[in-house]
Design an enzyme around this catalytic site. Sequence first.
Site, PDB file in Angstrom:
ATOM      1  N   HIS A 195      79.680  59.095  49.880  1.00  0.00           N
ATOM      2  CA  HIS A 195      80.091  58.676  51.222  1.00  0.00           C
ATOM      3  C   HIS A 195      80.167  57.157  51.293  1.00  0.00           C
ATOM      4  CE1 HIS A 195      81.053  58.982  55.433  1.00  0.00           C
ATOM      5  NE2 HIS A 195      81.136  60.277  55.254  1.00  0.00           N
ATOM      6  N   GLY A 196      81.358  56.689  51.618  1.00  0.00           N
ATOM      7  CA  GLY A 196      81.552  55.252  51.837  1.00  0.00           C
ATOM      8  C   GLY A 196      81.571  54.424  50.557  1.00  0.00           C
ATOM      9  N   ARG A 242      91.309  69.651  60.449  1.00  0.00           N
ATOM     10  CA  ARG A 242      92.016  68.400  60.768  1.00  0.00           C
ATOM     11  C   ARG A 242      92.681  67.789  59.532  1.00  0.00           C
ATOM     12  NH1 ARG A 242      86.988  64.422  62.112  1.00  0.00           N
ATOM     13  NH2 ARG A 242      86.552  66.110  63.550  1.00  0.00           N
ATOM     14  N   HIS A 243      92.158  68.083  58.350  1.00  0.00           N
ATOM     15  CA  HIS A 243      92.887  67.600  57.157  1.00  0.00           C
ATOM     16  C   HIS A 243      93.186  68.776  56.224  1.00  0.00           C
ATOM     17  CE1 HIS A 243      88.696  67.080  55.986  1.00  0.00           C
ATOM     18  NE2 HIS A 243      88.552  65.937  56.648  1.00  0.00           N
ATOM     19  N   HIS A 274      87.107  69.187  51.777  1.00  0.00           N
ATOM     20  CA  HIS A 274      86.279  69.587  52.924  1.00  0.00           C
ATOM     21  C   HIS A 274      87.158  70.367  53.891  1.00  0.00           C
ATOM     22  CE1 HIS A 274      83.379  68.075  56.345  1.00  0.00           C
ATOM     23  NE2 HIS A 274      83.536  69.382  56.345  1.00  0.00           N
ATOM     24  N   GLU A 278      83.571  71.691  50.224  1.00  0.00           N
ATOM     25  CA  GLU A 278      82.657  71.188  51.261  1.00  0.00           C
ATOM     26  C   GLU A 278      82.915  71.932  52.546  1.00  0.00           C
ATOM     27  OE1 GLU A 278      82.846  67.116  52.353  1.00  0.00           O
ATOM     28  OE2 GLU A 278      82.409  66.458  50.330  1.00  0.00           O
ATOM     29  N   THR A 328      81.733  62.781  58.234  1.00  0.00           N
ATOM     30  CA  THR A 328      80.396  63.365  58.219  1.00  0.00           C
ATOM     31  C   THR A 328      79.372  62.256  58.425  1.00  0.00           C
ATOM     32  OG1 THR A 328      81.326  64.820  56.543  1.00  0.00           O
ATOM     33  CG2 THR A 328      78.971  65.022  56.965  1.00  0.00           C
ATOM     34  N   ASP A 387      90.772  64.889  50.738  1.00  0.00           N
ATOM     35  CA  ASP A 387      90.985  65.223  52.155  1.00  0.00           C
ATOM     36  C   ASP A 387      92.028  64.341  52.836  1.00  0.00           C
ATOM     37  OD1 ASP A 387      88.901  66.995  51.853  1.00  0.00           O
ATOM     38  OD2 ASP A 387      87.452  65.819  52.992  1.00  0.00           O
ATOM     39  N   HIS A 388      91.969  63.044  52.518  1.00  0.00           N
ATOM     40  CA  HIS A 388      92.786  62.133  53.325  1.00  0.00           C
ATOM     41  C   HIS A 388      94.241  62.065  52.889  1.00  0.00           C
ATOM     42  CE1 HIS A 388      89.500  61.550  55.870  1.00  0.00           C
ATOM     43  NE2 HIS A 388      88.720  61.177  54.867  1.00  0.00           N
ATOM     44  N   ASN A 428      87.645  63.196  46.227  1.00  0.00           N
ATOM     45  CA  ASN A 428      87.854  63.925  47.480  1.00  0.00           C
ATOM     46  C   ASN A 428      89.273  63.635  47.985  1.00  0.00           C
ATOM     47  OD1 ASN A 428      87.990  64.397  50.297  1.00  0.00           O
ATOM     48  ND2 ASN A 428      85.764  64.536  50.386  1.00  0.00           N
ATOM     49  N   GLU A 458      73.213  66.299  47.487  1.00  0.00           N
ATOM     50  CA  GLU A 458      74.066  65.114  47.477  1.00  0.00           C
ATOM     51  C   GLU A 458      73.467  64.143  48.478  1.00  0.00           C
ATOM     52  OE1 GLU A 458      78.297  65.602  47.320  1.00  0.00           O
ATOM     53  OE2 GLU A 458      78.636  63.697  48.358  1.00  0.00           O
ATOM     54  N   ARG A 474      87.269  71.545  57.162  1.00  0.00           N
ATOM     55  CA  ARG A 474      86.550  71.419  58.440  1.00  0.00           C
ATOM     56  C   ARG A 474      86.933  72.571  59.353  1.00  0.00           C
ATOM     57  NH1 ARG A 474      84.265  65.964  59.257  1.00  0.00           N
ATOM     58  NH2 ARG A 474      83.777  66.733  61.331  1.00  0.00           N
ATOM     59  N   GLY A 499      86.163  59.588  48.210  1.00  0.00           N
ATOM     60  CA  GLY A 499      87.458  59.972  48.750  1.00  0.00           C
ATOM     61  C   GLY A 499      88.206  58.870  49.453  1.00  0.00           C
ATOM     62  N   ARG A 510     102.195  63.784  60.293  1.00  0.00           N
ATOM     63  CA  ARG A 510     103.616  63.979  60.589  1.00  0.00           C
ATOM     64  C   ARG A 510     104.044  65.431  60.604  1.00  0.00           C
ATOM     65  NH1 ARG A 510     106.815  59.311  60.263  1.00  0.00           N
ATOM     66  NH2 ARG A 510     108.486  60.676  60.928  1.00  0.00           N
TER      67      ARG A 510
HETATM   68  N1  PXP Z   1      80.483  63.640  50.045  1.00  0.00           N
HETATM   69  C1  PXP Z   1      80.469  64.319  51.200  1.00  0.00           C
HETATM   70  C2  PXP Z   1      79.483  65.417  51.346  1.00  0.00           C
HETATM   71  C3  PXP Z   1      81.359  64.015  52.251  1.00  0.00           C
HETATM   72  O1  PXP Z   1      81.320  64.696  53.407  1.00  0.00           O
HETATM   73  C4  PXP Z   1      82.325  63.005  52.038  1.00  0.00           C
HETATM   74  C5  PXP Z   1      83.324  62.710  53.104  1.00  0.00           C
HETATM   75  O2  PXP Z   1      84.121  63.809  53.345  1.00  0.00           O
HETATM   76  C6  PXP Z   1      82.319  62.346  50.803  1.00  0.00           C
HETATM   77  C7  PXP Z   1      81.379  62.661  49.838  1.00  0.00           C
HETATM   78  C8  PXP Z   1      83.309  61.275  50.486  1.00  0.00           C
HETATM   79  O3  PXP Z   1      83.132  60.194  51.348  1.00  0.00           O
HETATM   80  P1  PXP Z   1      84.234  59.058  51.385  1.00  0.00           P
HETATM   81  O4  PXP Z   1      85.499  59.695  51.844  1.00  0.00           O
HETATM   82  O5  PXP Z   1      83.672  58.080  52.350  1.00  0.00           O
HETATM   83  O6  PXP Z   1      84.347  58.518  49.996  1.00  0.00           O
END
Ligand code: PXP
Length: 257
Positions: A207-208, A62-63, A56, A83, A114, A22-23, A20, A164, A58, A229, A31
């Site tokens: 996630h996490g 935001r990202h 993702h 996503e 999320t 996104d970040h 992922n 998921e 959103r 991610g 910036r």
């Molecule tokens: N899966 C889903 C559905 C998510 O929303 C996210 C976070 O955007 C992730 C996986 C990845 O989570 P993390 O960034 O905590 O690894």
Amino acid sequence: MATLPRGRSLAPRHLRLGVNIDHVATVRNARGTAWPDPLRAALLAEAAGADGITAHLREDRRHIRDADINALIAAITVPLNFECAATAEMQALALRHKPHAVCLVPEKREERTTEGGLDVAGDKTRLAAFIAPLTEAGCRVSMFISHDARQIEASARIGAAVVELHTGLYADLLADGHPDLAERELGFLREGARLAAAVGLEVHAGHGLTYDNVGPIAAIPEVAELNIGHFLIGEAIFRGLGPAIEEMRRRMDAARA
Ligand code: PXP
């Protein structure tokens, strides 16, 4: 080819890793510049062995932004997991781009990430109608849900191809020093994965997830894909994105073996 009993799927030995990105966009947007470029990160992730790219979009952008999705669709060669929230705007975008996968997530403007799973059981009629055209367009539709049996069964009933399972609580419990509770949550995730596979769903998790907590999740035999991610993008600051992903891959493979 061997035929499987209906509703069962073989545990694939190769556990797919969706990265992922996104970040990378979070840092760019902080910036208002054009860098770091999420597409460049996606291409590096591909080269490092990512099996897919997750982004993702959103509602508040935001990202990831619309232009990032356009660029990813045009340039990556691995599947894109798009996503999004189950809104008309996102459905229209998904139907325009027809990504490999569409993962539906609950979205609240005030949340940092999320926070919970999607309430599929409580919104069955709307979600069934929402996903039907996406499935028809060839997207694999995934529901980001908790391990709750009601949510899993509802996901199967409305015609989703994938669930998921949200691993955020498991990750938080471990990080906050509650190994017993984390173990209990892991047990629920294992049961959820078994049930999901038994009702014919492909099982993903995410996630996490970090180097320290990924092993037991990667070892769940029904899980076919992990989406990771935030940790990887953070770790990339120290090791570079390619090596950060390669190390995650090694840990996933070791747990799977
Ligand atoms: N899966 C889903 C559905 C998510 O929303 C996210 C976070 O955007 C992730 C996986 C990845 O989570 P993390 O960034 O905590 O690894």
